[in-house]
Design an enzyme around this catalytic site. Structure first.
Site, PDB file in Angstrom:
ATOM      1  N   SER A 142       0.962  -1.192   0.081  1.00 40.42           N
ATOM      2  CA  SER A 142      -0.180   0.075  -0.079  1.00 40.42           C
ATOM      3  C   SER A 142       1.088   1.307   0.016  1.00 40.42           C
ATOM      4  CB  SER A 142      -0.860  -0.085   1.500  1.00 40.42           C
ATOM      5  OG  SER A 142      -1.272   1.199   1.458  1.00 40.42           O
ATOM      6  N   TYR A 155      -1.954   0.702  10.676  1.00 37.56           N
ATOM      7  CA  TYR A 155      -1.824   0.142   9.396  1.00 37.56           C
ATOM      8  C   TYR A 155      -0.608   0.644   8.770  1.00 37.56           C
ATOM      9  CZ  TYR A 155      -3.528  -0.756   4.573  1.00 37.56           C
ATOM     10  OH  TYR A 155      -3.865  -1.265   3.360  1.00 37.56           O
TER      11      TYR A 155
END
Length: 257
Positions: A142, A155
């Site tokens: 990501s 995250y």
């Protein structure tokens, strides 16, 4: 030119294949001629996808698997002598709280799924990938693994870990017949990612994409996965960052509100 696989004899394992990017990537790799092995915890989802792909004439197997369960992963790996592609897609985000108020349990779960899960399956299948003589490890990370943003520390930390895992593995296995490709998507609108992050709160999930005319789709990322994997064997796409045109960074997004 693409290095097209020989249909029926090159296996691609996709984790987190029950929905979103994983399911879309499995479809694209099946269309490219790979024998696709679908893995995810939700047995009903991957079996439904397997039935869809089989009906379309593709070679596919569904195998329920939790990548955080190392003994289950090791048992799964015994079924393969050679594997052409591993797509590490299983992962996800939980919560959007500041560091001072975030849940250690959420952080632990995100680290387990995104980092330890990727480590488990990659370690277990690396011998089969090497034995293929032309293996590819894909890590779906990501843009969170490359830059921070407020409310995302847990995250972000997990995806930084996954990014470093891919980067280090590439250094350590250079000279072997295995490529390591990292694909880092930015804003991708799928049915479940934001809903899972906000524990089913549809209003909060909708705000993530509010005013963004065209966020990325799972199919956009899957196209990129298939493209990267089917480059000639000597071409390694080390890191490919993928964002919608409306997103310039993790914190700079054009919204038409």
């Amino acid at each position: 030119m693409s290095a097209a696989p020989t249909p029926g004899n090159r296996i691609a394992v996709v984790t987190g294949a029950s929905s979103g990017i994983g399911a879309a990537s499995a479809r694209k790799l099946a269309e490219a001629g790979y024998r696709v092995v679908l893995t995810a915890r939700r047995k009903d989802r991957i079996e439904a996808l397997a039935a869809e792909l089989a009906e379309a004439g593709h070679s596919v197997t569904a195998y329920p698997l939790d990548v955080t369960d190392r003994s289950a992963v090791d048992e799964f790996a015994t079924a393969f002598q050679k594997i052409a592609v591993l797509v590490n897609n299983a992962g996800g985000a939980l919560g959007a709280d500041p560091v001072a108020a975030s849940s250690p349990d959420d952080w632990r779960q995100m680290y387990e799924t995104n980092v330890i899960g990727t480590l488990n399956i990659t370690q277990a299948l690396l011998p089969a990938l090497t034995a293929s003589g032309d293996g590819t490890v894909v890590v779906i990370s990501s843009t969170a693994g490359l830059a921070t943003y407020e409310g995302g520390a847990g995250y972000v930390a997990a995806k930084h870990g996954e990014h470093v895992l891919a980067e280090t593995l590439r250094l350590e296995i250079v000279g072997t017949p295995v490529r390591v490709i990292e694909i880092a998507p930015g804003m991708v609108k799928t049915d479940e990612f934001a809903l899972t992050r906000f524990r089913g709160d549809t209003e909060k999930a909708a705000k993530v994409y509010a005013g963004v005319a065209e966020p990325l789709t799972a199919e956009d990322v899957a196209d990129t996965v298939a493209w990267a994997v089917t480059r000639p064997s000597h071409v390694n796409v080390d890191l490919l960052v993928l964002r919608p045109r409306a997103q310039a960074s993790n914190t700079k997004v054009h919204r038409e509100l």
